[in-house]
Write a protein that holds these residues in place. Structure first.
Motif, PDB file in Angstrom:
ATOM      1  N   VAL A  71     -36.546  -5.356 -15.099  1.00 15.68           N
ATOM      2  CA  VAL A  71     -36.128  -5.991 -13.846  1.00 15.68           C
ATOM      3  C   VAL A  71     -36.241  -4.936 -12.758  1.00 15.68           C
ATOM      4  CG1 VAL A  71     -34.237  -7.107 -12.602  1.00 15.68           C
ATOM      5  CG2 VAL A  71     -34.555  -7.550 -15.051  1.00 15.68           C
ATOM      6  N   TRP A  72     -36.885  -5.306 -11.648  1.00 15.31           N
ATOM      7  CA  TRP A  72     -37.162  -4.359 -10.570  1.00 15.31           C
ATOM      8  C   TRP A  72     -36.667  -4.941  -9.251  1.00 15.31           C
ATOM      9  CZ3 TRP A  72     -39.514   0.254 -12.008  1.00 15.31           C
ATOM     10  CH2 TRP A  72     -40.008   0.283 -13.329  1.00 15.31           C
ATOM     11  N   ASN A  73     -35.992  -4.104  -8.486  1.00 11.02           N
ATOM     12  CA  ASN A  73     -35.375  -4.567  -7.243  1.00 11.02           C
ATOM     13  C   ASN A  73     -36.088  -3.997  -6.023  1.00 11.02           C
ATOM     14  OD1 ASN A  73     -33.323  -5.835  -5.624  1.00 11.02           O
ATOM     15  ND2 ASN A  73     -32.425  -3.820  -5.322  1.00 11.02           N
ATOM     16  N   LEU A  74     -36.213  -4.828  -4.986  1.00 10.27           N
ATOM     17  CA  LEU A  74     -36.742  -4.405  -3.685  1.00 10.27           C
ATOM     18  C   LEU A  74     -35.537  -4.149  -2.783  1.00 10.27           C
ATOM     19  CD1 LEU A  74     -39.376  -7.280  -3.364  1.00 10.27           C
ATOM     20  CD2 LEU A  74     -39.793  -4.972  -4.237  1.00 10.27           C
ATOM     21  N   HIS A  75     -35.211  -2.870  -2.588  1.00 10.65           N
ATOM     22  CA  HIS A  75     -34.007  -2.512  -1.836  1.00 10.65           C
ATOM     23  C   HIS A  75     -34.391  -1.977  -0.463  1.00 10.65           C
ATOM     24  CE1 HIS A  75     -29.829  -1.368  -1.278  1.00 10.65           C
ATOM     25  NE2 HIS A  75     -30.239  -0.199  -0.825  1.00 10.65           N
ATOM     26  N   ALA A  76     -33.671  -2.428   0.576  1.00 10.92           N
ATOM     27  CA  ALA A  76     -34.061  -2.126   1.956  1.00 10.92           C
ATOM     28  C   ALA A  76     -33.451  -0.828   2.464  1.00 10.92           C
ATOM     29  CB  ALA A  76     -33.684  -3.282   2.863  1.00 10.92           C
ATOM     30  N   SER A  77     -33.683   0.269   1.743  1.00 10.73           N
ATOM     31  CA  SER A  77     -33.346   1.596   2.248  1.00 10.73           C
ATOM     32  C   SER A  77     -34.189   2.627   1.522  1.00 10.73           C
ATOM     33  CB  SER A  77     -31.855   1.915   2.060  1.00 10.73           C
ATOM     34  OG  SER A  77     -31.589   2.378   0.743  1.00 10.73           O
ATOM     35  N   LEU A  78     -34.120   3.857   2.000  1.00 13.27           N
ATOM     36  CA  LEU A  78     -34.782   4.970   1.325  1.00 13.27           C
ATOM     37  C   LEU A  78     -33.767   5.563   0.352  1.00 13.27           C
ATOM     38  CD1 LEU A  78     -36.576   6.574   4.425  1.00 13.27           C
ATOM     39  CD2 LEU A  78     -37.513   4.962   2.763  1.00 13.27           C
ATOM     40  N   LEU A  79     -33.698   4.963  -0.833  1.00 13.82           N
ATOM     41  CA  LEU A  79     -32.733   5.436  -1.828  1.00 13.82           C
ATOM     42  C   LEU A  79     -32.947   6.910  -2.143  1.00 13.82           C
ATOM     43  CD1 LEU A  79     -32.753   2.330  -4.209  1.00 13.82           C
ATOM     44  CD2 LEU A  79     -30.872   3.068  -2.728  1.00 13.82           C
ATOM     45  N   PRO A  80     -31.840   7.642  -2.408  1.00 10.18           N
ATOM     46  CA  PRO A  80     -30.488   7.148  -2.715  1.00 10.18           C
ATOM     47  C   PRO A  80     -29.583   6.898  -1.514  1.00 10.18           C
ATOM     48  CG  PRO A  80     -30.565   9.510  -3.039  1.00 10.18           C
ATOM     49  CD  PRO A  80     -31.965   9.093  -2.668  1.00 10.18           C
ATOM     50  N   LYS A  81     -30.109   6.948  -0.295  1.00 16.50           N
ATOM     51  CA  LYS A  81     -29.289   6.629   0.869  1.00 16.50           C
ATOM     52  C   LYS A  81     -29.024   5.126   0.932  1.00 16.50           C
ATOM     53  CE  LYS A  81     -30.346  10.331   4.159  1.00 16.50           C
ATOM     54  NZ  LYS A  81     -30.867  10.631   5.511  1.00 16.50           N
ATOM     55  N   PHE A  82     -27.800   4.795   1.290  1.00 15.76           N
ATOM     56  CA  PHE A  82     -27.395   3.428   1.617  1.00 15.76           C
ATOM     57  C   PHE A  82     -27.571   2.454   0.451  1.00 15.76           C
ATOM     58  CE2 PHE A  82     -29.112   5.341   5.639  1.00 15.76           C
ATOM     59  CZ  PHE A  82     -27.874   5.744   6.103  1.00 15.76           C
ATOM     60  N   ARG A  83     -27.002   2.826  -0.678  1.00 18.37           N
ATOM     61  CA  ARG A  83     -26.842   1.854  -1.753  1.00 18.37           C
ATOM     62  C   ARG A  83     -25.799   0.830  -1.327  1.00 18.37           C
ATOM     63  NH1 ARG A  83     -26.033   5.596  -7.176  1.00 18.37           N
ATOM     64  NH2 ARG A  83     -28.089   6.622  -7.207  1.00 18.37           N
ATOM     65  N   GLY A  84     -26.016  -0.427  -1.666  1.00 15.43           N
ATOM     66  CA  GLY A  84     -24.992  -1.416  -1.368  1.00 15.43           C
ATOM     67  C   GLY A  84     -25.483  -2.569  -0.529  1.00 15.43           C
ATOM     68  N   ALA A  85     -24.528  -3.231   0.151  1.00 16.09           N
ATOM     69  CA  ALA A  85     -24.768  -4.555   0.737  1.00 16.09           C
ATOM     70  C   ALA A  85     -25.352  -4.549   2.145  1.00 16.09           C
ATOM     71  CB  ALA A  85     -23.456  -5.339   0.746  1.00 16.09           C
ATOM     72  N   SER A  86     -25.289  -3.424   2.865  1.00 18.03           N
ATOM     73  CA  SER A  86     -25.716  -3.440   4.274  1.00 18.03           C
ATOM     74  C   SER A  86     -26.612  -2.237   4.596  1.00 18.03           C
ATOM     75  CB  SER A  86     -24.489  -3.436   5.189  1.00 18.03           C
ATOM     76  OG  SER A  86     -23.659  -2.310   4.900  1.00 18.03           O
ATOM     77  N   PRO A  87     -27.715  -2.043   3.872  1.00 17.58           N
ATOM     78  CA  PRO A  87     -28.515  -0.835   4.066  1.00 17.58           C
ATOM     79  C   PRO A  87     -29.222  -0.762   5.421  1.00 17.58           C
ATOM     80  CG  PRO A  87     -29.622  -2.357   2.578  1.00 17.58           C
ATOM     81  CD  PRO A  87     -28.240  -2.896   2.790  1.00 17.58           C
ATOM     82  N   VAL A  88     -29.654  -1.883   5.949  1.00 15.12           N
ATOM     83  CA  VAL A  88     -30.390  -1.862   7.232  1.00 15.12           C
ATOM     84  C   VAL A  88     -29.425  -1.542   8.365  1.00 15.12           C
ATOM     85  CG1 VAL A  88     -31.930  -3.128   8.758  1.00 15.12           C
ATOM     86  CG2 VAL A  88     -32.019  -3.550   6.293  1.00 15.12           C
ATOM     87  N   GLU A  89     -28.312  -2.237   8.396  1.00 16.11           N
ATOM     88  CA  GLU A  89     -27.294  -1.972   9.421  1.00 16.11           C
ATOM     89  C   GLU A  89     -26.831  -0.525   9.349  1.00 16.11           C
ATOM     90  OE1 GLU A  89     -26.887  -6.342   8.226  1.00 16.11           O
ATOM     91  OE2 GLU A  89     -27.303  -4.435   7.231  1.00 16.11           O
ATOM     92  N   SER A  90     -26.612  -0.038   8.129  1.00 12.10           N
ATOM     93  CA  SER A  90     -26.074   1.316   7.949  1.00 12.10           C
ATOM     94  C   SER A  90     -27.054   2.388   8.403  1.00 12.10           C
ATOM     95  CB  SER A  90     -25.697   1.531   6.483  1.00 12.10           C
ATOM     96  OG  SER A  90     -24.667   0.639   6.098  1.00 12.10           O
ATOM     97  N   ALA A  91     -28.342   2.161   8.192  1.00 11.67           N
ATOM     98  CA  ALA A  91     -29.348   3.125   8.642  1.00 11.67           C
ATOM     99  C   ALA A  91     -29.361   3.232  10.166  1.00 11.67           C
ATOM    100  CB  ALA A  91     -30.726   2.721   8.120  1.00 11.67           C
ATOM    101  N   ILE A  92     -29.221   2.094  10.850  1.00 11.31           N
ATOM    102  CA  ILE A  92     -29.172   2.116  12.319  1.00 11.31           C
ATOM    103  C   ILE A  92     -27.902   2.808  12.793  1.00 11.31           C
ATOM    104  CG2 ILE A  92     -29.039   0.693  14.406  1.00 11.31           C
ATOM    105  CD1 ILE A  92     -30.705  -1.420  12.923  1.00 11.31           C
ATOM    106  N   LEU A  93     -26.774   2.455  12.207  1.00  9.30           N
ATOM    107  CA  LEU A  93     -25.496   3.059  12.608  1.00  9.30           C
ATOM    108  C   LEU A  93     -25.492   4.566  12.426  1.00  9.30           C
ATOM    109  CD1 LEU A  93     -22.970   0.498  11.095  1.00  9.30           C
ATOM    110  CD2 LEU A  93     -23.325   0.962  13.526  1.00  9.30           C
ATOM    111  N   ALA A  94     -26.167   5.035  11.378  1.00  6.80           N
ATOM    112  CA  ALA A  94     -26.191   6.467  11.083  1.00  6.80           C
ATOM    113  C   ALA A  94     -27.169   7.231  11.963  1.00  6.80           C
ATOM    114  CB  ALA A  94     -26.533   6.687   9.611  1.00  6.80           C
ATOM    115  N   GLY A  95     -27.934   6.523  12.778  1.00  6.66           N
ATOM    116  CA  GLY A  95     -28.896   7.194  13.652  1.00  6.66           C
ATOM    117  C   GLY A  95     -30.121   7.702  12.921  1.00  6.66           C
TER     118      GLY A  95
END
Length: 304
Positions: free
Chosen positions: A100-124
């Motif tokens: 099973v393979w997941n398409l996750h919307a962040s540059l892991l390991p940063k922003f694991r979890g439910a709001s990776p796009v929002e969190s990347a913007i908030l973090a600058g």
């Protein structure tokens, strides 16, 4: 090769369609229909709607962990997930010979979890992307197959998600080709660099103009279009969907310094913001010029 796709929101639709066109999809897992809108009409997820339109069988289990045998009976080799919305138990992960393979919307390991796009913007962050990773029991912790990067720039979260959704479609097809060929050069995530992000609540989007302008601007962009950054104007909720950092102005934090067709300038503790898209609760979303023309705001007003 038989593939199951698991996804729910509009974000996942391009990936589903790309996999369907290139490799075929034997079944879709998605969230159950939910009541939406003011009339609370029972509505299928966008992925379900897209699948039914194309004749792909859909399973909208409330709790996928209770349906392991039904999924196993489909005889799929591989499952691709994208914003499915449920935790997958080990018993389900073990069904698929190719994983099973997941398409996750962040540059892991940063922003694991439910709001990776929002969190990347908030973090600058300057960049984000899509990571294709092997799904493990621990949240977003699996080894990485490939990464697609993109610049965040001046985009709102909604705009950035559209770009990432297209990237996810590209990454899905490319990732499956590697898996099919057995060409799996996986990269372990660096646990020392892990960051987590939480599910967003409306109260997280409250604006405090006592902050500095660049930080507040990121809040506005991160929560646009939903849940929408907000403050209060004359006791009414004012949703703000986009803004730019302006020059420093004299005034008190939250004071409207200017309000004309070029935008609505609001003083922050440091610097100012130029609001460009906003909406009074119960009203229509408007460009700043239309908002000013409707005399809904004027210089001297205070945003709280």
């Amino acid at each position: 090769m038989k593939i199951i796709f698991a996804g729910s929101p509009q974000f996942a639709v391009p990936a589903f369609l790309s996999i369907l066109e290139k490799y075929g999809v034997c079944a879709v897992l998605t969230q159950p229909d939910r009541p939406l809108g003011r009339k609370q009409i029972l509505t299928p997820t966008p992925v379900k709607a897209a699948a039914l339109e194309r004749g792909v069988p859909v399973y909208a289990f409330d709790k996928v962990r209770n349906h392991i045998d039904e999924i196993k009976a489909l005889g799929a080799d591989l499952m691709i997930t994208c914003a499915y919305g449920q935790i997958l138990p080990k018993a389900l992960l073990d069904i698929f010979p190719l994983g099973v393979w997941n398409l996750h919307a962040s540059l892991l390991p940063k922003f694991r979890g439910a709001s990776p796009v929002e969190s990347a913007i908030l973090a600058g962050e300057s960049h984000t992307g899509i990571t294709v990773m092997k799904t493990e029991e621990e949240l977003d912790s699996g080894d990485i197959l490939l990464v697609k990067r993109c610049e965040i720039g001046d985009r709102t979260c909604g705009e950035l998600k559209e770009q990432l959704s297209r990237l996810a479609a590209e990454a899905a097809v490319e990732g499956i080709s590697y898996i099919q060929q057995g060409n799996l050069l996986l990269l372990m995530q660096d646990e020392a660099k892990v960051s987590l992000c939480k599910k967003i609540k409306k109260e997280d989007a409250k604006i405090d103009f006592n902050g500095i302008a660049p930080d507040i601007c990121r809040i506005i962009k991160a929560y646009s279009p939903e849940p929408a950054a907000f403050c209060y104007l004359n006791g009414q909720v004012l949703n703000i969907f986009n803004a730019q950092v302006g020059v420093d102005e004299d005034g008190t934090a939250g004071e409207v310094i200017k309000a004309d067709k070029r935008g609505i300038v609001v003083k922050c503790s440091q610097g100012s913001l130029v609001l460009t898209s906003l909406q009074l609760a119960g009203g229509k979303k408007m460009a700043a010029a239309d908002f000013v023309n409707g005399r809904k705001i004027k210089a001297g007003d205070i945003l709280e």
